[in-house]
Enzyme design. Structure first.
Site: not given
Ligand code: C5P
Length: 239
Positions: A12, A61, A63-65, A67, A190, A210
């Site tokens: 990221d 990553d 995330k296509f969305h 038609i 998180q 990450g």
């Molecule tokens: O740094 P960290 O471990 O929190 O990064 C988590 C990665 O997972 C980031 O790229 C974040 O956008 C992605 N992600 C997430 N939760 C989700 C979907 C994707 O943390 N529900």
């Protein structure tokens, strides 16, 4: 060394130089890399190609969305880049999911195609706002089942949902889970996190991690420590 590393390191970053500098400190035998919307929008194909030239398999990553036809063409283009994994939103529906799976099958490349079920940022009240009465858990199982029935390889989901999905969707379905934190790591932003071991025991196939790796003083050592910790866990075996 494991030839199917379980860790996908989330790159990221806003600029390619930071992403490449980090990648050069990691080991392609010990992890895959995730390139998301920020890095791809900023640095595009150049960074993707350089990461792959360093020997890494890449999860694109985006995330296509859209038609069905547009999504299918986007998936085909991504597959032809040689990525290891790509994703679409399951909320795009059956015809979109099938079109995406068919488009990839016709490329001769075999990237894993996975679906995002419900974004983990969406709570019950967000679902009510858009007219969905089901609980997030019910919707996640419904969308994951739809994705499997349309020929997709798996879903991105919260590790908290992994055991439910593993029980409903069987052993072969791929569960990719972010929100992972080693026991002593900072939570950052998180909230509902799981340790790498707990996530694998709950049924996760791959762990997206990450900051516990990208912000470590020694990213390779952090990666190796997690790999060591999860080394003996059999995927999908319930705790
Ligand atoms: O740094 P960290 O471990 O929190 O990064 C988590 C990665 O997972 C980031 O790229 C974040 O956008 C992605 N992600 C997430 N939760 C989700 C979907 C994707 O943390 N529900």
């Amino acid at each position: 060394m494991n030839n199917d590393p379980k860790i996908i390191v989330a790159l990221d970053f806003a600029v390619s130089s930071s992403a490449l500098a980090l990648a050069e400190r990691l080991d392609p035998a010990a992890c895959r890399l995730k390139v998301g919307k920020e890095l791809f929008t900023a640095a595009g194909l150049v960074v993707l190609e350089r990461l792959m030239r360093l020997g890494f398999e890449v999860f694109l990553d985006l995330k296509f969305h859209d038609i069905p036809n547009t999504t299918a063409q986007a998936c085909k283009a991504a597959a032809e880049l040689g990525v290891w994994m790509l994703n679409v939103h399951a909320l795009g529906g059956r015809r979109m999911l099938q079109a995406a799976a068919d488009a990839i099958a016709n490329t001769g490349q075999h990237p894993k195609l996975i679906a995002v079920t419900l974004l983990t940022s969406m709570a019950q009240e967000d679902l009510a706002d858009i007219g969905i009465a089901e609980s997030p858990a019910q919707l996640v199982v419904r969308l994951a089942t739809l994705a499997r029935d349309c020929g997709l390889d798996g879903v991105v989901c919260s590790a908290q949902e992994a055991s439910l999905l593993r029980a409903n969707l069987g052993k072969a379905f791929c569960l990719v889970t972010p929100g992972i934190r080693p026991a002593l790591a900072s939570l950052d932003d998180q909230s509902r996190v799981m340790t790498p071991q707990a996530a694998l025991l709950a049924g996760s196939s791959y762990l997206v991690i990450g900051r516990p790796i990208t912000r470590a003083a020694d990213p390779l050592q952090a990666l190796r420590a997690i790999n060591l910790e999860i080394g003996n866990i059999e995927i999908g075996v319930q705790a």
